[in-house]
Design a protein around this motif. Structure first.
Motif, PDB file in Angstrom:
ATOM      1  N   THR A   3       9.700  30.194   7.178  1.00 23.31           N
ATOM      2  CA  THR A   3       8.828  29.270   6.481  1.00 23.31           C
ATOM      3  C   THR A   3       7.608  29.061   7.347  1.00 23.31           C
ATOM      4  OG1 THR A   3      10.738  28.184   5.542  1.00 23.31           O
ATOM      5  CG2 THR A   3       8.683  26.972   5.482  1.00 23.31           C
ATOM      6  N   VAL A   4       6.427  29.314   6.809  1.00 24.19           N
ATOM      7  CA  VAL A   4       5.218  29.114   7.586  1.00 24.19           C
ATOM      8  C   VAL A   4       4.850  27.640   7.612  1.00 24.19           C
ATOM      9  CG1 VAL A   4       2.791  29.721   7.773  1.00 24.19           C
ATOM     10  CG2 VAL A   4       4.432  31.456   7.132  1.00 24.19           C
ATOM     11  N   HIS A   5       4.943  26.950   6.520  1.00 25.43           N
ATOM     12  CA  HIS A   5       4.696  25.506   6.472  1.00 25.43           C
ATOM     13  C   HIS A   5       5.311  24.958   5.202  1.00 25.43           C
ATOM     14  CE1 HIS A   5       1.583  26.061   3.392  1.00 25.43           C
ATOM     15  NE2 HIS A   5       1.216  27.086   4.089  1.00 25.43           N
ATOM     16  N   PRO A   6       5.591  23.667   5.178  1.00 27.61           N
ATOM     17  CA  PRO A   6       6.169  23.116   3.951  1.00 27.61           C
ATOM     18  C   PRO A   6       5.220  23.305   2.775  1.00 27.61           C
ATOM     19  CG  PRO A   6       6.328  21.506   5.721  1.00 27.61           C
ATOM     20  CD  PRO A   6       5.454  22.641   6.202  1.00 27.61           C
ATOM     21  N   SER A   7       5.784  23.633   1.639  1.00 27.45           N
ATOM     22  CA  SER A   7       4.991  23.732   0.416  1.00 27.45           C
ATOM     23  C   SER A   7       4.899  22.341  -0.175  1.00 27.45           C
ATOM     24  CB  SER A   7       5.669  24.670  -0.580  1.00 27.45           C
ATOM     25  OG  SER A   7       5.922  25.911   0.009  1.00 27.45           O
ATOM     26  N   PHE A   8       3.738  21.762  -0.134  1.00 28.01           N
ATOM     27  CA  PHE A   8       3.578  20.403  -0.621  1.00 28.01           C
ATOM     28  C   PHE A   8       3.528  20.396  -2.136  1.00 28.01           C
ATOM     29  CE2 PHE A   8       2.166  20.126   3.727  1.00 28.01           C
ATOM     30  CZ  PHE A   8       2.835  18.991   4.139  1.00 28.01           C
ATOM     31  N   SER A   9       4.246  19.445  -2.714  1.00 30.32           N
ATOM     32  CA  SER A   9       4.288  19.316  -4.162  1.00 30.32           C
ATOM     33  C   SER A   9       3.004  18.664  -4.650  1.00 30.32           C
ATOM     34  CB  SER A   9       5.492  18.464  -4.571  1.00 30.32           C
ATOM     35  OG  SER A   9       5.305  17.135  -4.121  1.00 30.32           O
ATOM     36  N   SER A  11       2.683  15.803  -5.665  1.00 29.42           N
ATOM     37  CA  SER A  11       2.597  14.440  -5.154  1.00 29.42           C
ATOM     38  C   SER A  11       2.095  14.418  -3.716  1.00 29.42           C
ATOM     39  CB  SER A  11       3.964  13.756  -5.232  1.00 29.42           C
ATOM     40  OG  SER A  11       4.872  14.384  -4.343  1.00 29.42           O
ATOM     41  N   GLY A  12       1.909  15.602  -3.112  1.00 27.04           N
ATOM     42  CA  GLY A  12       1.402  15.669  -1.752  1.00 27.04           C
ATOM     43  C   GLY A  12       2.470  15.549  -0.696  1.00 27.04           C
ATOM     44  N   SER A  13       3.732  15.666  -1.091  1.00 25.64           N
ATOM     45  CA  SER A  13       4.803  15.565  -0.104  1.00 25.64           C
ATOM     46  C   SER A  13       5.828  16.663  -0.325  1.00 25.64           C
ATOM     47  CB  SER A  13       5.464  14.191  -0.169  1.00 25.64           C
ATOM     48  OG  SER A  13       6.168  14.046  -1.373  1.00 25.64           O
ATOM     49  N   VAL A  14       6.658  16.840   0.698  1.00 21.70           N
ATOM     50  CA  VAL A  14       7.750  17.804   0.624  1.00 21.70           C
ATOM     51  C   VAL A  14       9.018  17.095   1.090  1.00 21.70           C
ATOM     52  CG1 VAL A  14       7.342  18.749   2.938  1.00 21.70           C
ATOM     53  CG2 VAL A  14       8.470  20.160   1.249  1.00 21.70           C
ATOM     54  N   ASP A  36      -0.164  14.114   5.068  1.00 13.25           N
ATOM     55  CA  ASP A  36      -0.783  13.837   6.362  1.00 13.25           C
ATOM     56  C   ASP A  36       0.198  13.984   7.524  1.00 13.25           C
ATOM     57  OD1 ASP A  36       0.836  11.605   6.141  1.00 13.25           O
ATOM     58  OD2 ASP A  36      -0.803  10.140   6.183  1.00 13.25           O
ATOM     59  N   GLY A  37       1.446  14.414   7.219  1.00 16.57           N
ATOM     60  CA  GLY A  37       2.430  14.652   8.267  1.00 16.57           C
ATOM     61  C   GLY A  37       3.394  13.510   8.530  1.00 16.57           C
ATOM     62  N   ARG A  38       3.167  12.347   7.918  1.00 13.29           N
ATOM     63  CA  ARG A  38       4.075  11.216   8.132  1.00 13.29           C
ATOM     64  C   ARG A  38       5.442  11.525   7.528  1.00 13.29           C
ATOM     65  NH1 ARG A  38       2.663   7.037   5.080  1.00 13.29           N
ATOM     66  NH2 ARG A  38       1.012   8.240   4.124  1.00 13.29           N
TER      67      ARG A  38
END
Length: 187
Positions: A3-9, A11-14, A36-38
């Motif tokens: 996984t290179v990075h989370p795929s954000f939905s 809603s902007g979150s994963v 934003d990483g929170r």
């Protein structure tokens, strides 16, 4: 899988499910990672497997419990701890069976899985690959802004796996280095 990075939905979150496999208890921890990483705590508990009459039945309980968690929390990604060699080959083999049952359960759902060695998880959260369980639990509480209540050890370890995946994915996204390459550097 890498996984290179989370795929954000949208809603902007994963949502990430962390799994700390075990043959007696398997920890599961769910976090949401905002754009934003929170990271936000969603759920954590240990699937208790000792009530089963024999070892194969424990694996069945693990799969059933994990299926229920997958149904209820619908994670976008899953991160799991890899097997480490213990003093006992028999214990390591049982742990491998539990890990395999967890992997098979998740793979059947076609959810991305990332794997992290215990040393990388500890290094990611505490800054030392030889950190003890209390230090890991402290950082999990701190990073997720959890009250000073005692987290069940397997549940806290599962949250640590999920947090490691979130942090490694964010680093991979910033640097352009794939998470599997980052894991090798930390191991």
């Amino acid at each position: 899988m890498t996984t290179v990075h989370p795929s954000f939905s949208k809603s902007g979150s994963v949502r990430i499910l962390g799994i700390d496999p075990g043959s007696q208890r398997t920890g599961v921890g769910v976090i949401d990672v905002a754009g934003d990483g929170r990271c936000t705590y969603v759920h954590a508990r240990a699937l208790k497997l000792l009530d089963a009459e024999d070892f194969p039945s424990r694996l069945g309980l693990l799969c059933e419990g994990l299926e229920a968690v997958l149904d209820e929390f619908q994670p976008d990604q899953v991160a799991i701890e890899t097997v480490f060699m213990d003093k006992s080959a028999t214990s390591a083999l049982k742990l491998g069976h539990a890990r395999g049952a967890a992997l098979a359960t998740v793979v059947r759902r076609r959810i991305k899985i990332s794997e992290y060695p215990p040393r990388v998880i500890k290094q990611s959260l505490v800054g030392r690959g030889a950190a003890d369980k209390q230090q890991v639990q402290h950082m999990v509480r701190l990073l997720l802004n959890l009250p000073e209540v005692k987290l069940q050890a397997d549940a806290a370890d599962a949250l640590a796996v999920a947090l490691t995946h979130a942090h490694m994915s964010a680093t991979a996204q910033r640097t352009g280095i794939a998470t599997h390459q980052l894991r090798r550097r930390g191991a």
